[in-house]
Design a protein around this motif. Sequence first.
Motif, short mmCIF file in Angstrom:
data_model
loop_
_atom_site.label_atom_id
_atom_site.label_comp_id
_atom_site.label_asym_id
_atom_site.label_seq_id
_atom_site.Cartn_x
_atom_site.Cartn_y
_atom_site.Cartn_z
N GLU A 44 9.29 -4.38 -9.29
CA GLU A 44 9.82 -5.70 -9.60
C GLU A 44 9.69 -6.02 -11.09
OE1 GLU A 44 9.35 -7.98 -5.30
OE2 GLU A 44 7.75 -8.26 -6.79
N GLY A 45 8.59 -5.57 -11.70
CA GLY A 45 8.41 -5.76 -13.14
C GLY A 45 9.46 -5.04 -13.96
N ALA A 46 9.98 -3.94 -13.42
CA ALA A 46 11.03 -3.18 -14.11
C ALA A 46 12.42 -3.76 -13.85
CB ALA A 46 10.98 -1.71 -13.67
N GLY A 47 12.51 -4.77 -12.99
CA GLY A 47 13.80 -5.39 -12.72
C GLY A 47 14.50 -4.93 -11.45
N HIS A 48 13.83 -4.10 -10.67
CA HIS A 48 14.40 -3.61 -9.42
C HIS A 48 14.13 -4.59 -8.29
CE1 HIS A 48 15.48 0.08 -11.40
NE2 HIS A 48 14.23 0.30 -11.76
N VAL A 49 14.68 -4.31 -7.12
CA VAL A 49 14.59 -5.20 -5.97
C VAL A 49 13.79 -4.52 -4.86
CG1 VAL A 49 15.95 -6.38 -4.19
CG2 VAL A 49 16.83 -6.20 -6.54
N LEU A 50 12.80 -5.24 -4.31
CA LEU A 50 12.09 -4.75 -3.13
C LEU A 50 12.99 -5.00 -1.93
CD1 LEU A 50 9.56 -3.57 -1.79
CD2 LEU A 50 8.73 -5.94 -1.55
N ALA A 51 13.52 -3.91 -1.35
CA ALA A 51 14.47 -4.02 -0.24
C ALA A 51 13.75 -4.16 1.10
CB ALA A 51 15.39 -2.80 -0.22
N ASP A 52 12.59 -3.54 1.23
CA ASP A 52 11.81 -3.61 2.47
C ASP A 52 10.44 -3.00 2.19
OD1 ASP A 52 11.14 -4.13 5.12
OD2 ASP A 52 12.74 -2.89 5.96
N ARG A 53 9.50 -3.31 3.08
CA ARG A 53 8.15 -2.76 2.92
C ARG A 53 7.50 -2.70 4.30
NH1 ARG A 53 3.16 -5.24 -0.72
NH2 ARG A 53 1.67 -3.61 -0.18
N LYS A 54 6.89 -1.56 4.60
CA LYS A 54 6.23 -1.37 5.89
C LYS A 54 4.99 -0.51 5.72
CE LYS A 54 10.24 -1.84 8.67
NZ LYS A 54 10.96 -1.85 9.76
N ILE A 55 4.10 -0.65 6.70
CA ILE A 55 2.96 0.26 6.84
C ILE A 55 3.16 0.96 8.17
CG2 ILE A 55 0.48 0.45 7.14
CD1 ILE A 55 0.15 -1.93 5.29
N ILE A 56 2.97 2.27 8.17
CA ILE A 56 3.18 3.06 9.38
C ILE A 56 2.03 4.06 9.52
CG2 ILE A 56 4.56 4.90 8.35
CD1 ILE A 56 6.51 4.50 10.73
N ARG A 57 1.72 4.42 10.75
CA ARG A 57 0.63 5.36 11.01
C ARG A 57 0.97 6.77 10.53
NH1 ARG A 57 -0.60 5.95 16.71
NH2 ARG A 57 1.63 6.03 16.91
N ASP A 58 -0.07 7.56 10.36
CA ASP A 58 0.09 8.96 9.95
C ASP A 58 0.62 9.80 11.13
OD1 ASP A 58 -1.19 9.43 7.16
OD2 ASP A 58 -2.66 8.18 8.19
N GLU A 59 1.84 9.54 11.51
CA GLU A 59 2.48 10.28 12.59
C GLU A 59 3.81 10.81 12.08
OE1 GLU A 59 1.16 11.06 15.45
OE2 GLU A 59 -0.62 9.76 15.28
N ARG A 60 3.94 12.11 12.06
CA ARG A 60 5.10 12.77 11.46
C ARG A 60 6.43 12.22 11.98
NH1 ARG A 60 5.66 19.31 10.96
NH2 ARG A 60 7.79 19.40 10.14
#
Length: 184
Positions: A44-60
Amino acid sequence: MSHISETTAAERAFIPVRIAILTVSDTRSLAEDRSGDTLVKRLEGAGHVLADRKIIRDERGEIADQLRAWSLDPEIDVVISTGGTGLTGRDVSVEAHRDVYEKEIDAFGTVFTIVSMKKIGTSAVQSRATGGVANGTYLFALPGSTGACKDAWDEILVHQLDYRHPPCNFVEIFPRLDEHKRRK
């Protein structure tokens, strides 16, 4: 976004990129996700857009499914994951990324190792950071440490995701990433 050889970097306009952040962890919550926070602040500091954000388990399979879904989303240009790139049995981010890649960006891991060597010496060999392309979307897997996320962003991604960066960058070839899928 085609490359115009006569223009200089100063003449090019900045193009914001839509970036999704995926934290891979069995234990972190959004409130504890310092590496994800680090990446969000930087993009965001560089001027880009956060489109989505998630946390997911260590499952391939779950990681690969999320990468595929985001790579097919026309509102997401880049996916950066953090975590799961090490050598332990639960570290499966790299394998999940490779399950999705159409093309791997081999030099990304090499350049990341060179950057890391300056900071952590030979411990850099334990990272398996990787990058690739799927469905016209860039995908990067970074280690889970905030230091590694800072290094990857500050030394590589901030430049390659900036259309003004000479002599070339990832942004200027966005329109050509999926040209092999177009009918001739």
